[in-house]
Design a protein around this motif. Structure first.
Motif: not given
Length: 332
Positions: A296, A293, A115
């Protein structure tokens, strides 16, 4: 450091870029060089004079940041497993609209692997709020049904994803067909356009008459009576904002017969120990979902914090327009 302050209560234009002294971390705290700051509705309320700053907190708006640790309480850092140079995101009681920000070490979490800082800055306020209210106060369990009022908001998109990842059925309300479709794309099982349908009637139909187990409500006002109508037995209504007003007229008999719980909370004034416990739960139960994931980032827009006109002012104007889906973030 550069910062954005509220020069007087009023419209977004009262947000101005200024120079402020660099803050210094104290016991149990660390100092973050801020790369990005999340924008939240409480910031708008503070700008308008409707959200008092808690005692001891910075008068600058901003309740979440992400960036690099530049200094801090060495013992507290070591205990939390952090070191100078680590990238973290943090929930704070104020001061986030600035290039440097002090945060309690207990309220910091590592930037999830993969991220960006901008994405990480969108996490703390909504994730702490959703975990505390939906899963701790609301006790949402796998297999139950959650109704989220305002599914396309920052809180909404967070609640959709966590609830789905942990095995709940999710129904949301939103103010347009496009927003409803966006919520379903994020995993919501059903989305109700509250402008064209009665959400209470639709929720009852979607649950085969049983009703929903938990409701996350940011509206209150006259919504409460309709929510009580569409709740299942032993249902839990959690109110976290009062955009529709503070007064509600509802059928108390239904509360008795269905054994309903009506509760609510605000996060900002709670002590560090309370928020630190939420951070530990998030790190254990939700952060793996971010790194895999399964959940998100949902960022609608980013604005450069300073500049002329102020990026912060533009961000607040967008938030008040209710045209966004997901989070709004300032970058430095």
């Amino acid at each position: 450091m550069k910062a954005i302050e509220i020069t007087s209560y009023g419209a977004p234009e009262v947000l101005r870029a200024v120079e402020r002294p660099d803050p210094v971390a104290g016991a149990g705290e660390l100092l973050i060089r801020v790369a990005a700051s999340g924008v939240n509705r409480p910031d708008v309320l503070q700008r308008k004079g409707h959200y008092p700053v808690p005692p001891g907190a910075s008068d600058l708006p901003g309740l979440e940041v992400a960036g690099e640790i530049v200094s801090g309480d060495a013992a507290a850092l070591a205990e939390a497993g952090f070191k100078i140079g680590d990238r973290v995101c943090a929930l704070i009681a104020g001061g986030g609209y600035a290039q440097l920000c002090v945060a309690p070490v207990a309220q910091c979490l590592p930037v999830p692997k993969g991220w960006s800082d901008t994405e990480a800055a969108s996490l703390p306020e909504t994730f702490f709020t959703v975990w505390s209210n939906v899963f701790e106060r609301g006790r949402l369990q796998k297999g139950e049904t959650l109704l989220i009022q305002g599914g396309s908001s920052g809180i909404g998109v967070t609640a959709i994803q966590i609830a789905k990842a942990l095995g709940a059925t999710v129904i949301v309300t939103a103010g347009s067909d496009d927003k409803c479709e966006a919520c379903k794309a994020l995993g919501a099982d059903h989305a109700i356009n509250y402008r064209t349908s009665d959400f209470a009637e639709e929720a009852k139909k979607l649950t085969g008459g049983k009703g929903v187990d938990v409701i996350l409500d940011m509206v209150a006002g006259d919504y409460v009576a309709r929510e009580i109508e569409c709740m299942a037995e032993d249902g839990r209504l959690v109110i976290i904002a009062v955009q529709g007003g503070v007064k509600s007229d509802f059928n108390a008999g239904l509360v008795l017969r269905k054994r309903l719980v009506i509760t609510g909370s605000t996060l900002r004034p709670r002590p560090v120990a309370f928020k630190g416990a939420i951070a530990k739960a998030l790190r254990e139960k939700v952060w793996p979902l971010l790194e895999s994931g399964a959940i998100k980032p949902v960022i609608h827009s980013t604005f450069v914090a300073g500049g002329e006109p102020s990026g912060a002012a533009q961000a607040h104007a967008l938030m008040e327009s209710n045209q966004h889906i997901g989070k709004i973030v300032l970058t430095w």
